[in-house]
Motif scaffolding. Sequence first.
Motif, PDB file in Angstrom:
ATOM      1  N   THR A  39     -53.543 -41.709  87.141  1.00 59.88           N
ATOM      2  CA  THR A  39     -53.331 -41.776  85.697  1.00 59.88           C
ATOM      3  C   THR A  39     -54.330 -40.881  84.985  1.00 59.88           C
ATOM      4  O   THR A  39     -55.541 -41.014  85.173  1.00 59.88           O
ATOM      5  CB  THR A  39     -53.515 -43.216  85.169  1.00 59.88           C
ATOM      6  OG1 THR A  39     -52.560 -44.054  85.797  1.00 59.88           O
ATOM      7  CG2 THR A  39     -53.310 -43.274  83.661  1.00 59.88           C
ATOM      8  N   ARG A 206     -49.788 -50.711  84.751  1.00 58.22           N
ATOM      9  CA  ARG A 206     -50.657 -50.448  85.892  1.00 58.22           C
ATOM     10  C   ARG A 206     -50.056 -50.970  87.193  1.00 58.22           C
ATOM     11  O   ARG A 206     -50.063 -50.284  88.211  1.00 58.22           O
ATOM     12  CB  ARG A 206     -52.014 -51.111  85.658  1.00 58.22           C
ATOM     13  CG  ARG A 206     -53.143 -50.112  85.633  1.00 58.22           C
ATOM     14  CD  ARG A 206     -54.498 -50.768  85.560  1.00 58.22           C
ATOM     15  NE  ARG A 206     -54.470 -52.157  85.189  1.00 58.22           N
ATOM     16  CZ  ARG A 206     -55.134 -52.673  84.154  1.00 58.22           C
ATOM     17  NH1 ARG A 206     -55.862 -51.883  83.408  1.00 58.22           N
ATOM     18  NH2 ARG A 206     -55.084 -53.949  83.885  1.00 58.22           N
ATOM     19  N   GLN A 209     -47.088 -48.882  88.225  1.00 59.90           N
ATOM     20  CA  GLN A 209     -47.490 -47.570  88.689  1.00 59.90           C
ATOM     21  C   GLN A 209     -47.937 -47.630  90.142  1.00 59.90           C
ATOM     22  O   GLN A 209     -47.557 -46.789  90.953  1.00 59.90           O
ATOM     23  CB  GLN A 209     -48.625 -47.051  87.818  1.00 59.90           C
ATOM     24  CG  GLN A 209     -49.049 -45.678  88.240  1.00 59.90           C
ATOM     25  CD  GLN A 209     -50.416 -45.347  87.741  1.00 59.90           C
ATOM     26  OE1 GLN A 209     -51.197 -46.219  87.383  1.00 59.90           O
ATOM     27  NE2 GLN A 209     -50.720 -44.075  87.720  1.00 59.90           N
ATOM     28  N   MET A 216     -49.031 -41.006  86.110  1.00 55.05           N
ATOM     29  CA  MET A 216     -48.841 -41.388  84.710  1.00 55.05           C
ATOM     30  C   MET A 216     -49.707 -40.512  83.807  1.00 55.05           C
ATOM     31  O   MET A 216     -50.896 -40.349  84.046  1.00 55.05           O
ATOM     32  CB  MET A 216     -49.179 -42.873  84.506  1.00 55.05           C
ATOM     33  CG  MET A 216     -48.960 -43.361  83.090  1.00 55.05           C
ATOM     34  SD  MET A 216     -48.559 -45.126  82.990  1.00 55.05           S
ATOM     35  CE  MET A 216     -50.136 -45.865  83.340  1.00 55.05           C
TER      36      MET A 216
END
Lengths: 334, 314
Positions: A39, A206, A209, A216
């Motif tokens: 991320t 989260r 993901q 992300m």
Amino acid sequence: MSDPAALITVDDLRTIFRTGEEVARAVDGVSFSLRAGETLALVGESGSGKSVTALSIMRLLPMPPAQIVGRRIVFADRGTEQDLLTLTERQMRRIRGRRIAMVFQEPMSSLNPLLTIGEQIAEGLRLHLGLSRAAAAERACELLARVNIPDPVRRSGEYPHRLSGGMRQRVMIAAALGCNPALLIADEPTTALDVTIQGQILELLRSLQQELCMAMLFVTHDLGVVSEVADRVAVMYAGRIVETGSRAEILSAPRHPYTKALLGSVPRRRSARRDPAARLPAIPGQVPSAAQLPPGCTFAPRCGLAIPACTAARPALQPIAGAHAVRCIRWRET
Amino acid sequence: MTALVDIAGLDVAFPLRRSLFARPRLLRAVAGVDLAIGRGEVVGLVGESGSGKTTLARAVMRLVAPTAGQIRFDGIDITHRDRAAMRALRRRMQMIFQDPYSSLNPRLRVRDIIGEAYAIHGIGTPRDRRERAEAMLARVGLPADALDRFPHEFSGGQRQRIGIARALATGAEFVVADEPVSALDVSVQAQVLNLLQDLQQSLGLAMLFIAHDLGVVQHISDRIVVLYLGRVMEVAPSDVLYTQPRHPYTAALLGATPARLRGEIPSPLSPPSGCVFRTRCPYAIAPCASVVPRLIEVTPGHAKACIRDDVLRG
């Protein structure tokens, strides 16, 4: 600094807006890359170019007035490399929503008020995955269950206005994840929500993901949110990345005067006794207009450390250590 | 010391009629709120959307009519005052709004936006109103030439400064600030917060400060009131509330409990029985469904509405 393992590499992205004689350089040479499962938070104030960067990747900007003049966005998905900027609209449509999905700030305006939430999720599944009506409806219910919407079968028959803001954002996430995208771009997905709901949505993003091993790109203005989701952070100011590094490097050891000032100007909850005389360290002035960027370092007019050399030339992104880099000629003195 | 603003047992309910013949249902947005604000005191109001913060603020300003209870301003009962009678008091109580883009008339120059306040309240002569407006602008950190410009020529932060100048132009003693910095960027937010703090202290303003950002509220408030479904859950001095929250809702808002708060705020049309927070409370026990908790002082100045005295003891 191209990363061979990157899923997406944004290389010297330049997006301008032409209105009459004026040219606004909204994104002015942005580069970053992102791996699967990682991320990256793109942080900045309004006008920093963070959303335009996201929309440039999705190729969702109205052209004209927008124009992407540089340089490449390489998407290395399933063994093939493609430059998103050279794809036809038809080719792009096969990637958009399927391999790269997006969640927006305002779930109410991104949902069609005339379709049930089940229908809107199923629509994407039928279009991109060619599912039958029945299979798409069933998969939509599974997705609603996965984003923790209670009683998904009944809920899938409801219209968006019946849902709260948090529930609508869950629906948007379900719709975005329907095709298992490799990259999710989330543009201020929790900004319109209450703190309590914000936490729930971040936790959901989260966990999804990790489960889907998705990359992300998280666009936000909120440094508190950054600390909850980001592996790496890129701080944008006036169309450029001014500092980039790991979450810990940016939040605990920032080197760019803008990053430092931004972190300093957030009122923090303190355990110490409140001092009524205390004032927040504010940044003077305001973000420059993209049509009239100051010469050299764009932050120089608001920077306490600025010297004549700062306005003479555009500073390069200088490596500090590891992935931590800063666009400031005086970073050693900050 | 008598309070400048004294609210007792305040209720605000809105009738919702589903059809012409159905009996209207009552949406109780504010339910039995007691709150006193002293001269020069800043009281912060926090809670999720739908907790009744804005309705409470608007009721205090008498922009909506209370259905029960009493509101006193400087000893004067204003609960049922009509608009004309309120107008005389308005110069002493003012409001700063969230959105500086929609709360300023785009067709008026700044001079007239501020001058209007003087004209309505008959302050000064048309001649010295310009000087007064200039002085007011200087006070909020805007140059005198801003007077002849229109709102669209300013940035969000500058517009909020104009909104503040307008609110304070008539010499208000009490200001309701409803999310005054939420629409601003972080770097500008700090500038405006500092300005509000400077003005509050130098003018000795009493303020009801509403914000969803708990850091912002703590920074500016002396005391904080936590609202949930229109009811006060906890009141405490600012630093006490943040270090020793005693109500489970406050603790959840602060992220002080390990578990995230489950679910969402229930509809105010059908609030839970007993304690309205019990449906989301990690500490709820059977009696919470039947007993309506009263706001009880735990230490001087710190009160909570929760029957569980055995949890969150600090």
